[in-house]
Design a protein around this motif. Sequence first.
Motif, PDB file in Angstrom:
ATOM      1  N   ARG A   1       6.673 115.075  29.798  1.00 53.69           N
ATOM      2  CA  ARG A   1       7.134 113.695  29.615  1.00 53.69           C
ATOM      3  C   ARG A   1       5.982 112.695  29.535  1.00 53.69           C
ATOM      4  O   ARG A   1       6.209 111.494  29.393  1.00 53.69           O
ATOM      5  N   TRP A   2       4.736 113.186  29.623  1.00 55.64           N
ATOM      6  CA  TRP A   2       3.570 112.307  29.675  1.00 55.64           C
ATOM      7  C   TRP A   2       2.516 112.727  28.662  1.00 55.64           C
ATOM      8  O   TRP A   2       2.442 113.879  28.265  1.00 55.64           O
TER       9      TRP A   2
ATOM     10  N   MET B   1      -2.439 107.788  32.065  1.00 56.56           N
ATOM     11  CA  MET B   1      -1.317 108.695  31.781  1.00 56.56           C
ATOM     12  C   MET B   1      -0.124 107.822  31.429  1.00 56.56           C
ATOM     13  O   MET B   1       0.268 106.947  32.195  1.00 56.56           O
ATOM     14  N   ARG B   2       0.409 108.027  30.238  1.00 53.37           N
ATOM     15  CA  ARG B   2       1.522 107.206  29.773  1.00 53.37           C
ATOM     16  C   ARG B   2       2.717 108.092  29.465  1.00 53.37           C
ATOM     17  O   ARG B   2       2.585 109.149  28.848  1.00 53.37           O
ATOM     18  N   SER B   3       3.880 107.655  29.906  1.00 49.48           N
ATOM     19  CA  SER B   3       5.089 108.419  29.624  1.00 49.48           C
ATOM     20  C   SER B   3       5.389 108.360  28.132  1.00 49.48           C
ATOM     21  O   SER B   3       5.100 107.369  27.460  1.00 49.48           O
ATOM     22  N   LYS B   4       5.939 109.457  27.640  1.00 46.86           N
ATOM     23  CA  LYS B   4       6.424 109.425  26.276  1.00 46.86           C
ATOM     24  C   LYS B   4       7.634 108.500  26.228  1.00 46.86           C
ATOM     25  O   LYS B   4       8.314 108.298  27.231  1.00 46.86           O
TER      26      LYS B   4
ATOM     27  N   SER C   1       3.197 103.589  32.534  1.00 48.31           N
ATOM     28  CA  SER C   1       1.922 104.296  32.621  1.00 48.31           C
ATOM     29  C   SER C   1       1.212 103.963  33.926  1.00 48.31           C
ATOM     30  O   SER C   1       1.521 102.971  34.593  1.00 48.31           O
TER      31      SER C   1
END
Length: 227
Positions: free
Chosen positions: A43-44, A101-104, A195
């Motif tokens: 998911r990231w 780190m960024r979520s989709k 994120s």
Amino acid sequence: MSRLRALWQASVNATKRVWNSEDLIPPSERFIFSFNSKDEIKRWHLYSDSEYGGLSSASLEITDGTAGGDTPLTGVFSGNLSLDMSEGSTWRIRRSGFCGMRSKKFDGFIDLDAYDTIAMKLKGDGRCYISTIYTENWVNSPGQQEDNSWQAFVYIPQDGWQILKIPLDRYLPTWRGNVIPAKLEMNPARIVGMSLSVNAEGGVPGAKTGPGDFRLEVDWIKALRTM
């Protein structure tokens, strides 16, 4: 019981089901992310200054949790911050030394309008991190693909799990890392992603700064209704 009374009773029962207060009032907390499964990594995605000629690096792993976590597994966001640039780089960025780190993107968006606070259970390293909420674009460039971003500092002293709570109204509107000097209000009903990031420089007084290793353990991220 007569047929008429039976129909009336059925109508009353149906109305009670529709207007059940437990259905109308959302729960006081809502999990957004829980790092208790290897699948959470899917998911990231990671980013860093290396995309622009920098030398910082980052990783995200799901590992056996340390004492104090709520689950057997936790997420570990770690890496190295560098202020150097790769030789021969044609990029001319103003600053290096950042990772994130960024979520989709969510499937559409999530609606947190019923909540007023973001809570995170974290174990830090003394650095200051940045929590970002992304909403559908309507503030800085309507009609463009770039999401609106709202940011708040996340400072966790070294060692030990802590639950950090950030009211949504503490998140400031930003554009490419700079605060937008205007009174704007987030629309929590149209959140498309989140994120966590870290910079080698800046942050809150007393936090560790400079190039070098970083490590942030993440147990979960929730939305809370506190009022």
